[in-house]
Write a protein that holds these residues in place. Structure first.
Motif, mmCIF file in Angstrom:
data_model
loop_
_atom_site.group_PDB
_atom_site.id
_atom_site.type_symbol
_atom_site.label_atom_id
_atom_site.label_comp_id
_atom_site.label_asym_id
_atom_site.label_seq_id
_atom_site.Cartn_x
_atom_site.Cartn_y
_atom_site.Cartn_z
ATOM 1 N N CYS A 263 0.485 -21.653 -21.038
ATOM 2 C CA CYS A 263 1.481 -21.563 -19.972
ATOM 3 C C CYS A 263 2.687 -22.442 -20.302
ATOM 4 O O CYS A 263 2.534 -23.558 -20.820
ATOM 5 N N HIS B 121 4.505 -23.876 -18.182
ATOM 6 C CA HIS B 121 4.695 -24.909 -17.155
ATOM 7 C C HIS B 121 4.048 -26.228 -17.574
ATOM 8 O O HIS B 121 4.734 -27.216 -17.763
ATOM 9 N N HIS C 275 -1.758 -23.270 -11.857
ATOM 10 C CA HIS C 275 -0.874 -23.349 -10.679
ATOM 11 C C HIS C 275 -0.328 -21.992 -10.259
ATOM 12 O O HIS C 275 0.573 -21.919 -9.434
ATOM 13 N N GLY C 276 -0.819 -20.918 -10.870
ATOM 14 C CA GLY C 276 -0.545 -19.583 -10.354
ATOM 15 C C GLY C 276 0.691 -18.864 -10.853
ATOM 16 O O GLY C 276 0.985 -17.762 -10.381
HETATM 17 S S1 FES Z 1 0.194 -24.828 -16.004
HETATM 18 FE FE1 FES Z 1 0.560 -22.746 -15.579
HETATM 19 S S2 FES Z 1 1.549 -22.715 -13.673
HETATM 20 FE FE2 FES Z 1 1.212 -24.795 -14.087
#
Ligand code: FES
Length: 106
Positions: A48, A50, A70-71
């Protein structure tokens, strides 16, 4: 299709990635996931954008995969984030299936 195209690396038999599943593999020093969604195989980074969590165990629906942490949802085709908290896309790779083997251009 050029079967000898050196960009493509065989990663997994198609049978190992049933429709509706995403499977993580290591290839070329990268964490990749192969996502089988409605008859098509997609290859994307298994990380991800993020907070660098693996994505392959996330929920897959309607052409996206959701980060289990975290979606954030990522488009399977483009790697673009469709929802936050991720803002940056994840890398996508060209895929082909040759003689039942999934091959990815890394
Ligand atoms: S690590 Fe993937 S949305 Fe936060």
């Amino acid at each position: 299709m050029d079967r000898n195209d050196a960009r493509f690396t065989p990663l997994l038999p198609l049978d190992d990635v049933p429709d509706g599943k995403a499977v993580g593999v290591e290839a070329g020093g990268r964490a990749i996931m192969l996502c089988h969604f409605e008859g098509r195989i997609h290859a994307l980074d298994n990380m991800c954008s993020h907070a660098q969590e693996p994505l392959a165990c996330g929920r897959m629906r309607l052409g996206w995969i959701a980060c289990p942490a975290h979606g954030a949802r990522f488009d399977l085709e483009t790697g673009e984030p469709l929802t936050g908290p991720a803002r940056d896309p994840i890398a996508t790779y060209k895929v082909r299936v040759v003689d039942g083997m999934i091959e990815v251009a890394l």
